[in-house]
Write a protein that holds these residues in place. Structure first.
Motif, PDB file in Angstrom:
ATOM      1  N   GLN A  18      24.313 -13.967 -11.479  1.00 21.56           N
ATOM      2  CA  GLN A  18      24.263 -12.507 -11.474  1.00 21.56           C
ATOM      3  C   GLN A  18      23.598 -11.924 -12.714  1.00 21.56           C
ATOM      4  OE1 GLN A  18      27.995 -10.576 -10.654  1.00 21.56           O
ATOM      5  NE2 GLN A  18      27.200  -8.559 -11.127  1.00 21.56           N
ATOM      6  N   TYR A  19      23.852 -12.504 -13.882  1.00 23.13           N
ATOM      7  CA  TYR A  19      23.428 -11.857 -15.124  1.00 23.13           C
ATOM      8  C   TYR A  19      22.218 -12.476 -15.814  1.00 23.13           C
ATOM      9  CZ  TYR A  19      27.580  -9.067 -14.665  1.00 23.13           C
ATOM     10  OH  TYR A  19      28.528  -8.201 -14.192  1.00 23.13           O
ATOM     11  N   LEU A  20      21.819 -13.680 -15.422  1.00 24.90           N
ATOM     12  CA  LEU A  20      20.632 -14.285 -16.008  1.00 24.90           C
ATOM     13  C   LEU A  20      19.520 -14.266 -14.974  1.00 24.90           C
ATOM     14  CD1 LEU A  20      22.159 -17.337 -17.940  1.00 24.90           C
ATOM     15  CD2 LEU A  20      21.854 -14.975 -18.703  1.00 24.90           C
ATOM     16  N   GLU A  21      18.297 -14.167 -15.441  1.00 20.71           N
ATOM     17  CA  GLU A  21      17.162 -14.054 -14.527  1.00 20.71           C
ATOM     18  C   GLU A  21      16.704 -15.422 -14.046  1.00 20.71           C
ATOM     19  OE1 GLU A  21      12.500 -12.628 -14.444  1.00 20.71           O
ATOM     20  OE2 GLU A  21      13.650 -12.375 -16.271  1.00 20.71           O
ATOM     21  N   GLU A  22      16.583 -15.554 -12.724  1.00 24.29           N
ATOM     22  CA  GLU A  22      15.955 -16.743 -12.164  1.00 24.29           C
ATOM     23  C   GLU A  22      14.508 -16.379 -11.866  1.00 24.29           C
ATOM     24  OE1 GLU A  22      16.415 -20.252  -8.849  1.00 24.29           O
ATOM     25  OE2 GLU A  22      17.960 -18.708  -8.969  1.00 24.29           O
ATOM     26  N   ARG A  23      13.608 -17.054 -12.526  1.00 19.18           N
ATOM     27  CA  ARG A  23      12.190 -16.749 -12.394  1.00 19.18           C
ATOM     28  C   ARG A  23      11.589 -17.395 -11.149  1.00 19.18           C
ATOM     29  NH1 ARG A  23       9.892 -16.618 -18.514  1.00 19.18           N
ATOM     30  NH2 ARG A  23      11.360 -15.047 -19.232  1.00 19.18           N
ATOM     31  N   SER A  24      10.381 -17.001 -10.830  1.00 17.95           N
ATOM     32  CA  SER A  24       9.720 -17.499  -9.612  1.00 17.95           C
ATOM     33  C   SER A  24       9.503 -19.011  -9.642  1.00 17.95           C
ATOM     34  CB  SER A  24       8.395 -16.778  -9.386  1.00 17.95           C
ATOM     35  OG  SER A  24       7.539 -16.992 -10.496  1.00 17.95           O
ATOM     36  N   ASP A  25       9.447 -19.608 -10.830  1.00 21.29           N
ATOM     37  CA  ASP A  25       9.264 -21.064 -10.922  1.00 21.29           C
ATOM     38  C   ASP A  25      10.599 -21.815 -10.852  1.00 21.29           C
ATOM     39  OD1 ASP A  25      10.413 -20.573 -13.406  1.00 21.29           O
ATOM     40  OD2 ASP A  25       8.806 -21.513 -14.551  1.00 21.29           O
ATOM     41  N   GLY A  26      11.701 -21.068 -10.660  1.00 20.43           N
ATOM     42  CA  GLY A  26      13.017 -21.681 -10.529  1.00 20.43           C
ATOM     43  C   GLY A  26      13.787 -21.801 -11.824  1.00 20.43           C
ATOM     44  N   VAL A  28      15.908 -20.573 -15.035  1.00 17.87           N
ATOM     45  CA  VAL A  28      16.874 -19.509 -15.313  1.00 17.87           C
ATOM     46  C   VAL A  28      16.758 -19.189 -16.797  1.00 17.87           C
ATOM     47  CG1 VAL A  28      19.317 -18.874 -15.326  1.00 17.87           C
ATOM     48  CG2 VAL A  28      18.409 -20.303 -13.474  1.00 17.87           C
ATOM     49  N   ASP A  29      16.508 -17.930 -17.131  1.00 23.71           N
ATOM     50  CA  ASP A  29      16.270 -17.491 -18.505  1.00 23.71           C
ATOM     51  C   ASP A  29      17.521 -16.825 -19.049  1.00 23.71           C
ATOM     52  OD1 ASP A  29      15.323 -16.469 -20.905  1.00 23.71           O
ATOM     53  OD2 ASP A  29      13.546 -15.542 -20.023  1.00 23.71           O
ATOM     54  N   SER A  30      18.024 -17.347 -20.161  1.00 23.15           N
ATOM     55  CA  SER A  30      19.202 -16.756 -20.793  1.00 23.15           C
ATOM     56  C   SER A  30      18.832 -15.626 -21.749  1.00 23.15           C
ATOM     57  CB  SER A  30      19.966 -17.828 -21.584  1.00 23.15           C
ATOM     58  OG  SER A  30      19.246 -18.176 -22.755  1.00 23.15           O
ATOM     59  N   TYR A  31      17.545 -15.383 -21.934  1.00 18.75           N
ATOM     60  CA  TYR A  31      17.053 -14.389 -22.891  1.00 18.75           C
ATOM     61  C   TYR A  31      17.591 -14.647 -24.289  1.00 18.75           C
ATOM     62  CZ  TYR A  31      15.305 -11.821 -18.902  1.00 18.75           C
ATOM     63  OH  TYR A  31      14.639 -11.476 -17.751  1.00 18.75           O
ATOM     64  N   ALA A  32      17.843 -15.908 -24.603  1.00 20.57           N
ATOM     65  CA  ALA A  32      18.333 -16.348 -25.905  1.00 20.57           C
ATOM     66  C   ALA A  32      19.690 -15.749 -26.266  1.00 20.57           C
ATOM     67  CB  ALA A  32      17.301 -16.078 -26.999  1.00 20.57           C
ATOM     68  N   MET A  33      20.447 -15.290 -25.266  1.00 21.76           N
ATOM     69  CA  MET A  33      21.821 -14.829 -25.521  1.00 21.76           C
ATOM     70  C   MET A  33      22.693 -16.071 -25.650  1.00 21.76           C
ATOM     71  SD  MET A  33      22.324 -11.656 -22.873  1.00 21.76           S
ATOM     72  CE  MET A  33      21.929 -12.638 -21.433  1.00 21.76           C
ATOM     73  N   SER A  34      23.474 -16.130 -26.708  1.00 23.02           N
ATOM     74  CA  SER A  34      24.264 -17.340 -26.941  1.00 23.02           C
ATOM     75  C   SER A  34      25.245 -17.610 -25.798  1.00 23.02           C
ATOM     76  CB  SER A  34      25.006 -17.267 -28.280  1.00 23.02           C
ATOM     77  OG  SER A  34      25.921 -16.198 -28.286  1.00 23.02           O
ATOM     78  N   GLY A  59      17.257 -22.971 -18.119  1.00 17.23           N
ATOM     79  CA  GLY A  59      17.892 -23.999 -17.317  1.00 17.23           C
ATOM     80  C   GLY A  59      17.325 -23.955 -15.916  1.00 17.23           C
ATOM     81  N   ARG A  60      17.773 -24.876 -15.097  1.00 19.36           N
ATOM     82  CA  ARG A  60      17.328 -24.932 -13.701  1.00 19.36           C
ATOM     83  C   ARG A  60      18.502 -25.443 -12.879  1.00 19.36           C
ATOM     84  NH1 ARG A  60      12.329 -24.774 -11.900  1.00 19.36           N
ATOM     85  NH2 ARG A  60      11.491 -25.162 -13.960  1.00 19.36           N
ATOM     86  N   TRP A  61      18.755 -24.811 -11.725  1.00 19.58           N
ATOM     87  CA  TRP A  61      19.836 -25.253 -10.845  1.00 19.58           C
ATOM     88  C   TRP A  61      19.497 -26.617 -10.262  1.00 19.58           C
ATOM     89  CZ3 TRP A  61      24.217 -22.852 -11.291  1.00 19.58           C
ATOM     90  CH2 TRP A  61      24.243 -21.493 -11.594  1.00 19.58           C
ATOM     91  N   THR A  62      20.475 -27.502 -10.202  1.00 18.22           N
ATOM     92  CA  THR A  62      20.323 -28.768  -9.495  1.00 18.22           C
ATOM     93  C   THR A  62      20.766 -28.543  -8.046  1.00 18.22           C
ATOM     94  OG1 THR A  62      22.574 -29.468 -10.000  1.00 18.22           O
ATOM     95  CG2 THR A  62      20.840 -30.086 -11.590  1.00 18.22           C
ATOM     96  N   ASP A  63      20.603 -29.559  -7.215  1.00 15.46           N
ATOM     97  CA  ASP A  63      21.085 -29.451  -5.834  1.00 15.46           C
ATOM     98  C   ASP A  63      22.596 -29.221  -5.820  1.00 15.46           C
ATOM     99  OD1 ASP A  63      18.533 -29.805  -4.828  1.00 15.46           O
ATOM    100  OD2 ASP A  63      18.800 -31.950  -4.465  1.00 15.46           O
ATOM    101  N   ALA A  64      23.315 -29.909  -6.719  1.00 16.30           N
ATOM    102  CA  ALA A  64      24.775 -29.708  -6.807  1.00 16.30           C
ATOM    103  C   ALA A  64      25.100 -28.284  -7.238  1.00 16.30           C
ATOM    104  CB  ALA A  64      25.391 -30.719  -7.774  1.00 16.30           C
ATOM    105  N   GLY A  65      24.278 -27.720  -8.126  1.00 16.13           N
ATOM    106  CA  GLY A  65      24.484 -26.341  -8.564  1.00 16.13           C
ATOM    107  C   GLY A  65      24.270 -25.341  -7.441  1.00 16.13           C
TER     108      GLY A  65
END
Length: 92
Positions: A18-26, A28-34, A59-65
């Protein structure tokens, strides 16, 4: 794994979704928030995400994720099994 651990991991995964952006390449960008970086690292420790080679900012979601995100915690364990974690080699 205990029910409370499963619910906690599910909640953490939903917060990341919900709060981190998943980009078109898959990625996930935390925007450097700790907190976002910590969430990616925590989910990666269980094999639900992969940490990018640039560190926990991405990061990137795995199949398990992906299975965890779609797991319905309101259904009985018999009808839909909890997606088993697969600890990443980096977390060992």
């Amino acid at each position: 794994m205990e029910d409370r651990q499963m619910l906690t991991l599910k909640a953490l995964a939903l917060m990341v979704q919900q709060y981190l952006e998943e980009r078109s390449d898959g990625s996930v960008d935390s925007y450097a928030m700790s907190a976002g970086e910590s969430a990616i690292e925590a989910l990666a420790a269980f094999g639900y995400m992969e940490v990018s080679e640039f560190g926990a900012r991405f990061g990137r979601w795995t199949d398990a994720g992906r299975a965890l995100l779609s797991w319905d915690d309101s259904r009985s364990a018999a009808s839909e099994a909890f997606p088993a974690p697969h600890p990443s080699p980096r977390s060992r």
